[in-house]
Design a protein around this motif. Structure first.
Motif, mmCIF file in Angstrom:
data_model
loop_
_atom_site.group_PDB
_atom_site.id
_atom_site.type_symbol
_atom_site.label_atom_id
_atom_site.label_comp_id
_atom_site.label_asym_id
_atom_site.label_seq_id
_atom_site.Cartn_x
_atom_site.Cartn_y
_atom_site.Cartn_z
ATOM 1 N N TRP A 49 -20.730 -86.361 -66.050
ATOM 2 C CA TRP A 49 -20.786 -86.166 -64.595
ATOM 3 C C TRP A 49 -20.289 -87.395 -63.835
ATOM 4 O O TRP A 49 -20.048 -87.311 -62.634
ATOM 5 C CB TRP A 49 -22.201 -85.788 -64.169
ATOM 6 C CG TRP A 49 -22.411 -84.306 -64.110
ATOM 7 C CD1 TRP A 49 -22.402 -83.516 -62.993
ATOM 8 C CD2 TRP A 49 -22.620 -83.407 -65.218
ATOM 9 N NE1 TRP A 49 -22.606 -82.198 -63.326
ATOM 10 C CE2 TRP A 49 -22.742 -82.095 -64.684
ATOM 11 C CE3 TRP A 49 -22.730 -83.576 -66.585
ATOM 12 C CZ2 TRP A 49 -22.956 -80.982 -65.491
ATOM 13 C CZ3 TRP A 49 -22.942 -82.462 -67.384
ATOM 14 C CH2 TRP A 49 -23.057 -81.187 -66.838
ATOM 15 N N GLN A 143 -19.113 -77.923 -63.480
ATOM 16 C CA GLN A 143 -19.847 -79.174 -63.303
ATOM 17 C C GLN A 143 -19.699 -79.602 -61.849
ATOM 18 O O GLN A 143 -18.576 -79.717 -61.347
ATOM 19 C CB GLN A 143 -19.281 -80.263 -64.203
ATOM 20 C CG GLN A 143 -19.485 -80.052 -65.695
ATOM 21 C CD GLN A 143 -18.834 -81.176 -66.487
ATOM 22 O OE1 GLN A 143 -17.612 -81.268 -66.542
ATOM 23 N NE2 GLN A 143 -19.652 -82.041 -67.074
ATOM 24 N N PRO A 155 -24.583 -78.491 -51.282
ATOM 25 C CA PRO A 155 -24.375 -77.821 -52.574
ATOM 26 C C PRO A 155 -23.782 -76.424 -52.440
ATOM 27 O O PRO A 155 -23.019 -75.992 -53.311
ATOM 28 C CB PRO A 155 -25.788 -77.766 -53.172
ATOM 29 C CG PRO A 155 -26.546 -78.867 -52.487
ATOM 30 C CD PRO A 155 -25.984 -78.915 -51.100
ATOM 31 N N VAL A 170 -28.268 -72.078 -62.913
ATOM 32 C CA VAL A 170 -28.109 -73.377 -62.272
ATOM 33 C C VAL A 170 -29.036 -74.342 -62.989
ATOM 34 O O VAL A 170 -30.257 -74.159 -62.995
ATOM 35 C CB VAL A 170 -28.443 -73.327 -60.768
ATOM 36 C CG1 VAL A 170 -28.242 -74.708 -60.144
ATOM 37 C CG2 VAL A 170 -27.601 -72.272 -60.050
ATOM 38 N N LEU A 172 -30.262 -78.290 -63.214
ATOM 39 C CA LEU A 172 -30.245 -79.608 -62.610
ATOM 40 C C LEU A 172 -29.983 -80.630 -63.708
ATOM 41 O O LEU A 172 -30.740 -80.726 -64.676
ATOM 42 C CB LEU A 172 -31.578 -79.908 -61.920
ATOM 43 C CG LEU A 172 -31.658 -81.296 -61.285
ATOM 44 C CD1 LEU A 172 -30.760 -81.373 -60.050
ATOM 45 C CD2 LEU A 172 -33.085 -81.662 -60.930
ATOM 46 N N ARG A 175 -30.612 -86.106 -60.196
ATOM 47 C CA ARG A 175 -30.520 -86.400 -58.772
ATOM 48 C C ARG A 175 -30.984 -87.830 -58.565
ATOM 49 O O ARG A 175 -31.910 -88.293 -59.234
ATOM 50 C CB ARG A 175 -31.310 -85.399 -57.925
ATOM 51 C CG ARG A 175 -32.741 -85.149 -58.321
ATOM 52 C CD ARG A 175 -33.386 -84.072 -57.472
ATOM 53 N NE ARG A 175 -33.646 -84.528 -56.116
ATOM 54 C CZ ARG A 175 -33.679 -83.746 -55.042
ATOM 55 N NH1 ARG A 175 -33.447 -82.430 -55.168
ATOM 56 N NH2 ARG A 175 -33.926 -84.230 -53.845
ATOM 57 N N THR A 183 -33.917 -75.251 -53.553
ATOM 58 C CA THR A 183 -33.391 -73.971 -54.034
ATOM 59 C C THR A 183 -34.091 -72.840 -53.301
ATOM 60 O O THR A 183 -35.318 -72.833 -53.192
ATOM 61 C CB THR A 183 -33.610 -73.831 -55.551
ATOM 62 O OG1 THR A 183 -32.896 -74.872 -56.213
ATOM 63 C CG2 THR A 183 -33.116 -72.480 -56.048
ATOM 64 N N SER A 216 -28.683 -73.447 -52.063
ATOM 65 C CA SER A 216 -29.347 -74.749 -52.123
ATOM 66 C C SER A 216 -29.106 -75.453 -50.798
ATOM 67 O O SER A 216 -27.981 -75.464 -50.292
ATOM 68 C CB SER A 216 -28.812 -75.605 -53.271
ATOM 69 O OG SER A 216 -29.089 -75.011 -54.521
ATOM 70 N N ARG A 228 -26.496 -85.457 -56.329
ATOM 71 C CA ARG A 228 -27.203 -84.401 -57.061
ATOM 72 C C ARG A 228 -26.213 -83.726 -57.991
ATOM 73 O O ARG A 228 -25.164 -83.250 -57.545
ATOM 74 C CB ARG A 228 -27.799 -83.389 -56.083
ATOM 75 C CG ARG A 228 -28.546 -82.199 -56.712
ATOM 76 C CD ARG A 228 -29.078 -81.310 -55.598
ATOM 77 N NE ARG A 228 -29.871 -80.171 -56.078
ATOM 78 C CZ ARG A 228 -29.388 -78.952 -56.300
ATOM 79 N NH1 ARG A 228 -28.095 -78.718 -56.095
ATOM 80 N NH2 ARG A 228 -30.183 -77.986 -56.709
ATOM 81 N N ASP A 229 -26.509 -83.718 -59.278
ATOM 82 C CA ASP A 229 -25.615 -83.169 -60.287
ATOM 83 C C ASP A 229 -26.181 -81.865 -60.847
ATOM 84 O O ASP A 229 -27.367 -81.797 -61.191
ATOM 85 C CB ASP A 229 -25.436 -84.152 -61.446
ATOM 86 C CG ASP A 229 -24.726 -85.433 -61.037
ATOM 87 O OD1 ASP A 229 -24.106 -85.456 -59.952
ATOM 88 O OD2 ASP A 229 -24.790 -86.418 -61.801
ATOM 89 N N THR A 230 -25.325 -80.859 -60.978
ATOM 90 C CA THR A 230 -25.748 -79.573 -61.541
ATOM 91 C C THR A 230 -24.670 -79.040 -62.470
ATOM 92 O O THR A 230 -23.486 -79.386 -62.355
ATOM 93 C CB THR A 230 -26.021 -78.520 -60.452
ATOM 94 O OG1 THR A 230 -24.861 -78.377 -59.614
ATOM 95 C CG2 THR A 230 -27.228 -78.901 -59.599
ATOM 96 N N VAL A 232 -23.463 -75.242 -63.300
ATOM 97 C CA VAL A 232 -23.578 -73.846 -62.910
ATOM 98 C C VAL A 232 -22.760 -73.011 -63.882
ATOM 99 O O VAL A 232 -21.567 -73.280 -64.090
ATOM 100 C CB VAL A 232 -23.099 -73.626 -61.457
ATOM 101 C CG1 VAL A 232 -23.142 -72.145 -61.103
ATOM 102 C CG2 VAL A 232 -23.961 -74.431 -60.488
#
Length: 245
Positions: A49, A143, A155, A170, A172, A175, A183, A216, A228-230, A232
């Protein structure tokens, strides 16, 4: 809509929760159990990330989103990456960016090669198949890093939405130095909703896209380099969106 602590699902109730309420929220330890690996193995994915590419398609004028995107087909235990392709959604599902063929940088091959990547995607695809027999699944992996370097990061700039697929996950990833990012899940055909904030890395929300709408909320900085990294992931039967567009 009610506000409360995250309504975690017992892993043994994952299938029934998806069938009944349209979503399941899993604790990180249960995500690792489902994937058949340790949290340490999942954490081998995190460093990637730090190397996402800018999203040059944002129509709200922002510069707060970085991302990578790749596609896969899951057929039984076989997960095969496809040739790199653009991401496409109809305007009915994404009023802001729908109708655009958006070609993002692919997920780094070194990330895809990590054992945790395949274990996670296959396990979640299998979970989807227990709810609705649909394989082969057409899987898209995104990503995302949303940052607050210029203030607020969004987001889901398109707002509350469905993705036009069968299932959405999703996760997490992390963060740092932010507040917000709540959410929110709404019944697609009813008044009920839930709202909660995922705080612990590898918390997962898995959604039946036909049953619920999700979003979000924006994040705001609480220090320097807030983000904030997710991860999906989406699963769809019959082909990728945009194949005939």
């Amino acid at each position: 809509m009610t506000t409360h602590a995250p309504p975690f699902t017992d892993i043994a109730q994952l299938t029934s929760a998806l069938r009944g309420s349209g979503y399941a929220l899993l604790r990180p330890a249960d995500v690792a159990t489902l994937a058949g690996c340790s949290l340490a193995e999942l954490n081998t994915l995190v460093a990637s990330w730090e190397h996402l590419a800018p999203d040059n398609y944002l129509k709200d004028g922002g510069n707060y989103r970085r991302r990578r995107h790749s596609c896969f087909i899951q057929d039984g235990a076989t997960l095969t990456q496809t040739a790199h392709r653009a991401h496409w959604q109809p305007v009915e599902y994404n009023a802001l960016h729908g109708g655009m063929h958006r070609l993002f940088e692919p997920v780094d091959p070194a990330t895809v090669a990590l054992p945790a990547w395949g274990k996670l995607l296959r396990a979640l695809g299998d979970a989807c198949s227990r709810v609705r027999a649909g394989q082969p699944w057409y899987v898209e992996a995104h990503q995302f890093r949303i940052d607050t370097l210029e203030g607020i990061g969004r987001p889901t700039p398109e707002g509350a939405h469905r993705d036009g697929v069968d299932f959405v996950a999703v996760l997490l990833v992390g963060r740092s130095h932010v507040k917000g990012g709540e959410t929110r899940i709404f019944e697609a055909e009813g008044p009920d909703g839930k709202r909660f904030t995922m705080l612990e890395p590898w918390t997962l929300i898995l959604l039946d896209d036909a049953t619920v709408i999700h979003e979000s909320t924006p994040i705001q900085p609480e220090g320097e380099n807030g983000h904030r990294d997710t991860l999906v992931l989406t699963w769809r039967t019959g082909g990728f969106q945009g194949d005939t567009e």
